[in-house]
Design a protein around this motif. Structure first.
Motif, PDB file in Angstrom:
ATOM      1  N   TYR A   1      -8.963  44.473  13.951  1.00  0.00           N
ATOM      2  CA  TYR A   1      -8.546  43.281  13.246  1.00  0.00           C
ATOM      3  C   TYR A   1      -7.836  42.323  14.194  1.00  0.00           C
ATOM      4  O   TYR A   1      -7.207  42.740  15.165  1.00  0.00           O
TER       5      TYR A   1
ATOM      6  N   ARG B   1      -5.773  44.720  16.612  1.00  0.00           N
ATOM      7  CA  ARG B   1      -5.302  46.016  16.162  1.00  0.00           C
ATOM      8  C   ARG B   1      -6.434  46.795  15.509  1.00  0.00           C
ATOM      9  O   ARG B   1      -7.125  46.290  14.655  1.00  0.00           O
TER      10      ARG B   1
ATOM     11  N   TYR C   1      -8.285  49.490  13.143  1.00  0.00           N
ATOM     12  CA  TYR C   1      -8.088  49.898  11.747  1.00  0.00           C
ATOM     13  C   TYR C   1      -7.335  51.211  11.641  1.00  0.00           C
ATOM     14  O   TYR C   1      -6.471  51.385  10.806  1.00  0.00           O
ATOM     15  N   ASN C   2      -7.664  52.136  12.521  1.00  0.00           N
ATOM     16  CA  ASN C   2      -7.076  53.471  12.399  1.00  0.00           C
ATOM     17  C   ASN C   2      -6.081  53.751  13.519  1.00  0.00           C
ATOM     18  O   ASN C   2      -5.850  54.885  13.905  1.00  0.00           O
ATOM     19  N   PHE C   3      -5.477  52.684  14.001  1.00  0.00           N
ATOM     20  CA  PHE C   3      -4.595  52.856  15.154  1.00  0.00           C
ATOM     21  C   PHE C   3      -3.413  51.934  14.947  1.00  0.00           C
ATOM     22  O   PHE C   3      -3.558  50.723  14.949  1.00  0.00           O
ATOM     23  N   ASN C   4      -2.245  52.505  14.778  1.00  0.00           N
ATOM     24  CA  ASN C   4      -1.163  51.675  14.271  1.00  0.00           C
ATOM     25  C   ASN C   4      -0.280  51.066  15.344  1.00  0.00           C
ATOM     26  O   ASN C   4       0.898  50.854  15.144  1.00  0.00           O
ATOM     27  N   LYS C   5      -0.841  50.784  16.493  1.00  0.00           N
ATOM     28  CA  LYS C   5      -0.063  50.082  17.502  1.00  0.00           C
ATOM     29  C   LYS C   5      -0.394  48.599  17.451  1.00  0.00           C
ATOM     30  O   LYS C   5      -1.540  48.210  17.300  1.00  0.00           O
ATOM     31  N   PHE C   6       0.628  47.802  17.589  1.00  0.00           N
ATOM     32  CA  PHE C   6       0.460  46.355  17.686  1.00  0.00           C
ATOM     33  C   PHE C   6       0.812  45.970  19.120  1.00  0.00           C
ATOM     34  O   PHE C   6       1.952  46.100  19.541  1.00  0.00           O
ATOM     35  N   TYR C   7      -0.175  45.498  19.867  1.00  0.00           N
ATOM     36  CA  TYR C   7       0.046  45.111  21.251  1.00  0.00           C
ATOM     37  C   TYR C   7       0.201  43.593  21.338  1.00  0.00           C
ATOM     38  O   TYR C   7      -0.685  42.852  20.934  1.00  0.00           O
TER      39      TYR C   7
END
Lengths: 115, 110
Positions: B32, B91, B93-99
């Motif tokens: 996303y 980001r 979908y299944n990865f909760n890090k925001f870079y």
């Protein structure tokens, strides 16, 4: 009001001392995060936690430690091993570790100065 | 993780539309695009996000190209209070890090 509270807003410490930054959320969010921001730079991920009693290192975890004993709380300890601890620290949370509508909500930050 | 590229700064006249571009040419199908903004010395504020369709909310519109390699955040009527650093984030979908990258400093001028 629901939200994320970081305290204190400003923190001064002497070099060589450990210091703990507080982060509390009442949003019932599962995931919580700690970021570091240096002047003129973006945010860098230190640690994140997807669920209580579990946490993972981010990109710059060296010199930091965290705990997640309660869903609402994710304190960050800046240890004496952190070479350049002076920075702006931001805590965030999101509803779920996965899924579409999981924007992160941020606290107002803690500015740590080590002298 | 997909990386994003944004211009370091942009100017916009008050009352005009601000169009902030973001390049994310390595984005994958389940990632996303999120936009946040940060007013000086405050925590970032969520603006909008999308997958492949254009999105609009009370703050802004998000236009994502058909190939999803770039996007534009549109503030339809910029005010002085919109002066901030705007971050474009990809980001999974299944990865909760925001870079977060370095963002775009938007200067809204009277």
């Amino acid at each position: 009001d629901g939200g994320i509270t970081q305290s204190p807003k400003y923190l001064f410490r002497k070099e060589g001392q450990n210091v703990t930054l507080s982060c509390e959320q009442n949003l019932n969010h599962d995931a919580m995060y700690w970021y570091r921001q240096d002047p003129g730079q973006g945010l860098r991920l230190i640690y994140y936690s997807q669920i209580v009693n579990d946490f993972q290192k981010g990109d710059i975890a060296e010199g930091y430690s965290v705990s997640r004993e309660k869903k609402e709380s994710f304190p960050l300890t800046v240890t004496s091993a952190q070479k350049n601890p002076t920075a702006f620290y931001l805590c965030a949370s999101s509803k779920d570790s996965q899924g579409e509508n999981t924007e992160a909500f941020f606290g107002q930050g803690t500015r740590l100065t080590v002298v | 993780d997909a990386k994003t590229t944004q211009p370091p700064s942009m100017d916009c006249a008050e009352g005009r539309a601000a169009n902030l571009p973001c390049n994310h040419s390595t984005i994958s199908g389940n990632e996303y695009v999120y936009w946040y903004r940060q007013i000086h010395s405050q925590g970032p504020q969520y603006i909008i996000h999308g997958l492949k369709n254009n999105e609009t909310n009370e703050m802004a519109s998000l236009i994502i190209t058909e190939d999803r390699k770039s996007s534009t955040l549109i503030l339809p009527h910029a005010t002085l209070r919109d002066t901030a650093v705007y971050y474009c984030i990809v980001r999974a979908y299944n990865f909760n890090k925001f870079y977060f990258g370095s963002g775009t400093k938007l200067n809204v001028k009277p």
